[in-house]
Scaffold this active site. Structure first.
Site, PDB file in Angstrom:
ATOM      1  N   ARG A 209      -7.409  11.729  -7.118  1.00  0.00           N
ATOM      2  CA  ARG A 209      -8.384  11.754  -6.027  1.00  0.00           C
ATOM      3  C   ARG A 209      -8.217  13.026  -5.182  1.00  0.00           C
ATOM      4  NH1 ARG A 209      -8.440   6.138  -3.075  1.00  0.00           N
ATOM      5  NH2 ARG A 209     -10.346   7.073  -2.241  1.00  0.00           N
TER       6      ARG A 209
ATOM      7  N   GLU B 243       5.981   0.609  -3.788  1.00  0.00           N
ATOM      8  CA  GLU B 243       4.733   1.178  -3.253  1.00  0.00           C
ATOM      9  C   GLU B 243       3.617   0.941  -4.269  1.00  0.00           C
ATOM     10  OE1 GLU B 243       5.157   5.375  -2.398  1.00  0.00           O
ATOM     11  OE2 GLU B 243       2.972   5.656  -2.336  1.00  0.00           O
TER      12      GLU B 243
ATOM     13  N   PRO C 290      -4.139  -0.455   6.603  1.00  0.00           N
ATOM     14  CA  PRO C 290      -5.472  -0.385   7.202  1.00  0.00           C
ATOM     15  C   PRO C 290      -6.612  -0.350   6.180  1.00  0.00           C
ATOM     16  CG  PRO C 290      -4.329   1.715   7.408  1.00  0.00           C
ATOM     17  CD  PRO C 290      -3.311   0.707   6.957  1.00  0.00           C
ATOM     18  N   ASN C 291      -7.656  -1.044   6.554  1.00  0.00           N
ATOM     19  CA  ASN C 291      -8.929  -1.116   5.823  1.00  0.00           C
ATOM     20  C   ASN C 291      -8.874  -1.976   4.565  1.00  0.00           C
ATOM     21  OD1 ASN C 291     -10.428   0.711   7.597  1.00  0.00           O
ATOM     22  ND2 ASN C 291      -9.022   2.268   6.823  1.00  0.00           N
TER      23      ASN C 291
ATOM     24  N   TYR D 102     -12.796   1.067  -5.127  1.00  0.00           N
ATOM     25  CA  TYR D 102     -11.768   0.022  -4.991  1.00  0.00           C
ATOM     26  C   TYR D 102     -12.102  -1.279  -5.720  1.00  0.00           C
ATOM     27  CZ  TYR D 102      -9.743   3.101  -1.516  1.00  0.00           C
ATOM     28  OH  TYR D 102      -9.172   4.189  -0.899  1.00  0.00           O
TER      29      TYR D 102
ATOM     30  N   HIS E  11      -0.686   1.250  -5.020  1.00  0.00           N
ATOM     31  CA  HIS E  11      -2.043   1.678  -4.681  1.00  0.00           C
ATOM     32  C   HIS E  11      -3.000   1.153  -5.740  1.00  0.00           C
ATOM     33  CE1 HIS E  11      -0.394   4.222  -1.608  1.00  0.00           C
ATOM     34  NE2 HIS E  11       0.487   4.643  -2.498  1.00  0.00           N
TER      35      HIS E  11
ATOM     36  N   ARG F 131     -15.676  -2.612   0.630  1.00  0.00           N
ATOM     37  CA  ARG F 131     -15.344  -1.232   0.978  1.00  0.00           C
ATOM     38  C   ARG F 131     -15.410  -0.351  -0.277  1.00  0.00           C
ATOM     39  NH1 ARG F 131      -9.128   0.840   1.624  1.00  0.00           N
ATOM     40  NH2 ARG F 131      -9.622   2.909   2.390  1.00  0.00           N
TER      41      ARG F 131
ATOM     42  N   ALA G 220      -3.884   4.340   4.005  1.00  0.00           N
ATOM     43  CA  ALA G 220      -3.877   5.734   4.469  1.00  0.00           C
ATOM     44  C   ALA G 220      -2.581   6.130   5.160  1.00  0.00           C
ATOM     45  CB  ALA G 220      -5.071   5.977   5.381  1.00  0.00           C
TER      46      ALA G 220
ATOM     47  N   ASN H  72       1.319  -1.810   0.113  1.00  0.00           N
ATOM     48  CA  ASN H  72       0.186  -0.884   0.031  1.00  0.00           C
ATOM     49  C   ASN H  72      -0.120  -0.465   1.465  1.00  0.00           C
ATOM     50  OD1 ASN H  72      -2.107   0.595  -0.293  1.00  0.00           O
ATOM     51  ND2 ASN H  72      -3.194  -0.917  -1.559  1.00  0.00           N
TER      52      ASN H  72
HETATM   53  C1  DQA Z   1      -5.002   3.146  -1.310  1.00  0.00           C
HETATM   54  C2  DQA Z   1      -5.126   4.662  -1.481  1.00  0.00           C
HETATM   55  C3  DQA Z   1      -5.084   5.364  -0.131  1.00  0.00           C
HETATM   56  O1  DQA Z   1      -5.207   6.777  -0.325  1.00  0.00           O
HETATM   57  C4  DQA Z   1      -6.230   4.910   0.732  1.00  0.00           C
HETATM   58  O2  DQA Z   1      -6.149   5.500   2.011  1.00  0.00           O
HETATM   59  C5  DQA Z   1      -6.340   3.427   0.826  1.00  0.00           C
HETATM   60  C6  DQA Z   1      -6.041   2.610  -0.337  1.00  0.00           C
HETATM   61  C7  DQA Z   1      -5.179   2.398  -2.620  1.00  0.00           C
HETATM   62  O3  DQA Z   1      -4.800   1.231  -2.667  1.00  0.00           O
HETATM   63  O4  DQA Z   1      -5.691   2.951  -3.597  1.00  0.00           O
HETATM   64  O5  DQA Z   1      -6.750   2.904   1.857  1.00  0.00           O
HETATM   65  O6  DQA Z   1      -3.690   2.868  -0.808  1.00  0.00           O
END
Ligand code: DQA
Length: 151
Positions: free
Chosen positions: A109, A100, A11-12, A24, A102, A19, A79, A76
């Site tokens: 963070r 995994e 998501p997002n 990011y 990120h 964003r 959240a 990825n």
């Molecule tokens: C994320 C880190 C997560 O905590 C966050 O909710 C994201 C992006 C990252 O790529 O740094 O949406 O996965």
């Protein structure tokens, strides 16, 4: 096209580029896809690149990658990383390696980002390298294939 790497985004991440750019960066999801395609071509892999804001889509796609005999999954989960037992179970259920990823260093963070349900079942974890982390994960999958993963 050789064996396929699934790159699955949660998501997002469709909003990458606009964003929270201070967190990011300015690269868009299309830029990330282009970087993944380049990395896959370098290693002789095909690429299946996806994004969804819906948890169940991510579960189904991990299952699909497992059933298809993919090289592996770069995930990825955004959240959902920090909340989803369903995704943990999906990662644990498939025989293919799941890396995994990120974009940010989640350990630097908010405290709630330090907990990942997925890490328990992931083959490896890469965070803090920005979009480059996706390419590192693809290189990692290639390395696992070359060495013959015996774990
Ligand atoms: C994320 C880190 C997560 O905590 C966050 O909710 C994201 C992006 C990252 O790529 O740094 O949406 O996965």
């Amino acid at each position: 096209m050789g064996p396929t790497v699934y790159v699955i985004n949660g998501p997002n991440l469709n909003l990458l580029g606009s964003r929270e750019p201070d967190t990011y960066g300015r690269a868009t999801l299309a830029d990330v896809e282009a970087l993944c395609r380049e990395a896959c071509e370098r290693h002789g892999f095909g690429l299946d690149f996806r994004q969804s804001n819906h948890e169940g889509d991510l579960v189904s796609w991990i299952q699909e990658a497992g059933a298809s005999g993919a090289v592996g999954v770069v995930l990825n989960a955004a959240a959902y990383t920090h909340t989803s037992i369903a995704l943990l179970d999906a990662v644990a259920a498939v025989a293919v390696p799941v890396i995994e990823v990120h974009i940010t260093n989640v350990h630097a963070r908010e405290p709630f980002r330090r907990t990942s349900y997925l890490s328990k079942a992931a083959k490896g974890v890469i965070c803090g390298f920005g979009p480059l982390g996706y390419a590192l994960a693809i290189a990692g999958l290639a390395g696992l294939q070359t060495q013959g993963d015996r774990s």
